[in-house]
Design a protein around this motif. Structure first.
Motif, short mmCIF file in Angstrom:
data_model
loop_
_atom_site.label_atom_id
_atom_site.label_comp_id
_atom_site.label_asym_id
_atom_site.label_seq_id
_atom_site.Cartn_x
_atom_site.Cartn_y
_atom_site.Cartn_z
N ASP A 39 0.85 -1.19 0.00
CA ASP A 39 0.00 0.00 0.00
C ASP A 39 0.88 1.24 0.00
O ASP A 39 1.31 1.71 1.06
CB ASP A 39 -0.92 0.00 1.22
CG ASP A 39 -1.87 1.19 1.25
OD1 ASP A 39 -1.82 2.01 0.31
OD2 ASP A 39 -2.65 1.30 2.20
N GLN A 54 -10.49 0.05 -5.57
CA GLN A 54 -9.36 0.41 -4.73
C GLN A 54 -8.69 1.68 -5.25
O GLN A 54 -8.26 2.54 -4.47
CB GLN A 54 -8.34 -0.73 -4.68
CG GLN A 54 -7.17 -0.48 -3.75
CD GLN A 54 -7.61 -0.27 -2.31
OE1 GLN A 54 -8.23 -1.14 -1.71
NE2 GLN A 54 -7.30 0.89 -1.75
N ASP A 68 -8.08 5.07 -3.22
CA ASP A 68 -6.76 5.67 -3.09
C ASP A 68 -6.75 7.12 -3.59
O ASP A 68 -6.06 7.98 -3.02
CB ASP A 68 -5.73 4.86 -3.88
CG ASP A 68 -5.36 3.56 -3.18
OD1 ASP A 68 -5.77 3.38 -2.02
OD2 ASP A 68 -4.66 2.74 -3.79
N ASP A 73 -8.62 -2.75 -8.92
CA ASP A 73 -8.61 -3.18 -7.53
C ASP A 73 -7.20 -3.29 -6.96
O ASP A 73 -7.01 -3.83 -5.86
CB ASP A 73 -9.34 -4.52 -7.39
CG ASP A 73 -10.84 -4.36 -7.64
OD1 ASP A 73 -11.40 -3.34 -7.18
OD2 ASP A 73 -11.43 -5.22 -8.31
N HIS A 123 -3.68 -1.10 -5.74
CA HIS A 123 -3.36 0.23 -5.25
C HIS A 123 -2.70 1.06 -6.34
O HIS A 123 -2.05 0.52 -7.25
CB HIS A 123 -2.41 0.14 -4.04
CG HIS A 123 -3.08 -0.27 -2.77
ND1 HIS A 123 -3.93 0.57 -2.07
CD2 HIS A 123 -3.03 -1.43 -2.07
CE1 HIS A 123 -4.37 -0.06 -0.99
NE2 HIS A 123 -3.84 -1.28 -0.97
#
Length: 364
Positions: free
Chosen positions: A49, A254, A258, A306, A308
């Motif tokens: 991440d 995702q 983000d 999906d 990062h």
């Protein structure tokens, strides 16, 4: 702020609390280590991440409510390591608390944003009164802290404390001057100002970067806030519009999550990079105050919604830009950056000089 300045401010706090102690070196050591300790949160990272550190840096370790706990832990640890039989435990804890308390407050003076009120609020407080690195602030603190190591030099510790407070106060005044000049510039262009901030340029309080939003467009300019004000007109860029700029982005993916994390970190000052349709930049920071060349960005991957996003730092042509920055500091003419425009957005910039004597721009 940089680690050295953080440590020196911790020393300043500890020396003023225990200035009559015979163990000044230990007192200074406790303050120095406690002043830097909050930045241990940079170790909170995840290879999976890339944005995790943005959430946790300057979060709980920098909050006001965390000071007593951190001070007690640090004071006990430092007492055990090198202050036993020299200083009482309670004094080590008090000194550590004082040194640690300076960290979050100093970081809040910069432009990056500090969650001082965590866990009650996730707002990133940024007073925009100091550059992230400023030798004019750090070097006097260093000299005075060293002088205060010898007994009988209480004046040096007191002077260091005064400088630690006075210099950000000067920054506060300079920030307000730059914001007023930025507002005047916007009005001279006939723009409605919906959002405006001024941030100190790198390593000084003379040059400032102003960012204002008029409608859906950001405008970036440089302001030299010397004895007289001078404007270095900059560039403009449309504010990020997901529907227009990132039509492929899937809601609740995702990458969409983000992007919102990055928007929160950047206080909404984000735009699509005109040179890369998948890159979103934080326009608040650049090497020159009147340009939009972001120091960091995120990049999306339409084929992997999906996963990062990726995070990147940018350092473009720093040597050449440092020469231009120096010319701005001296109040000289510089080449205006290219105006950045997307699609049919074209914003005209006008040079205005708010000084009363346009022939003299070299006086600080």
């Amino acid at each position: 702020m940089d680690p050295l300045t953080q440590g020196l401010l911790g020393v300043t706090a500890s020396q003023n609390l225990a200035s009559r102690s015979a163990y000044q070196r230990r007192v200074a050591g406790i303050g120095f280590l406690a002043g830097m300790a909050a930045d241990l949160d940079v170790l909170i990272r995840s290879p999976a991440d890339p944005l995790l550190f943005l959430e946790f840096h300057r979060q709980f370790t920098h909050s006001l409510v965390f000071i007593p706990l951190a001070g007690a832990l640090l004071g006990t640890l430092l007492y055990t390591l090198f202050a036993r039989k020299k200083l009482p435990l309670w004094q080590c804890i008090v000194l550590a608390c004082a040194g640690y308390a300076t960290h979050g407050l100093l970081d809040a003076c910069t432009t990056y944003g500090t969650q001082l009120l965590w866990p009650f609020s996730s707002t990133r407080i940024a007073w925009n009164t100091l550059s992230i690195i400023d030798p004019l602030y750090t070097l006097p603190l260093l000299a005075l802290c060293v002088l205060a190591l010898k007994p009988g030099r209480r004046w040096a510790a007191r002077t260091a404390l005064a400088w630690a407070l006075i210099y950000p106060g000067i920054g506060w005044i300079q920030r307000d001057r730059a914001e007023a000049a930025g507002l005047q510039l916007a009005l001279s262009r006939g723009h409605r100002v919906d959002q405006l901030e001024a941030k100190p340029a790198f390593a000084n309080l003379l040059l400032w970067k102003t960012i204002y939003r008029s409608g859906e467009t950001f405008f970036v300019d440089g302001i030299r806030a010397g004895r007289e004000l001078r404007v270095y007109p900059g560039s403009s860029i449309p504010r990020l519009d997901i529907a227009r700029d990132l039509p492929f982005l899937q809601a609740n993916s995702q990458q969409a999550i983000d992007l919102e994390r990055f928007r929160w970190f950047s206080k909404g000052y984000i735009a699509l990079d005109p040179t890369n349709p998948l890159r979103v930049v934080d326009i608040r920071y650049s090497l020159l105050p009147n340009e939009i060349e972001a120091l960091w960005s995120i990049e999306l991957a339409p084929q992997a919604p999906d996963q990062h996003v990726t995070f990147a730092n940018h350092r473009n042509d720093a040597r050449a830009k440092s020469r231009t920055l120096w010319q701005m500091l001296l109040g000289r003419e510089v080449v205006k950056p290219q105006t950045i425009a997307l699609e049919n957005t074209a914003i005209e910039h006008h040079h205005i000089d708010t000084s009363t004597d346009s022939q003299d721009h070299n006086s600080p």
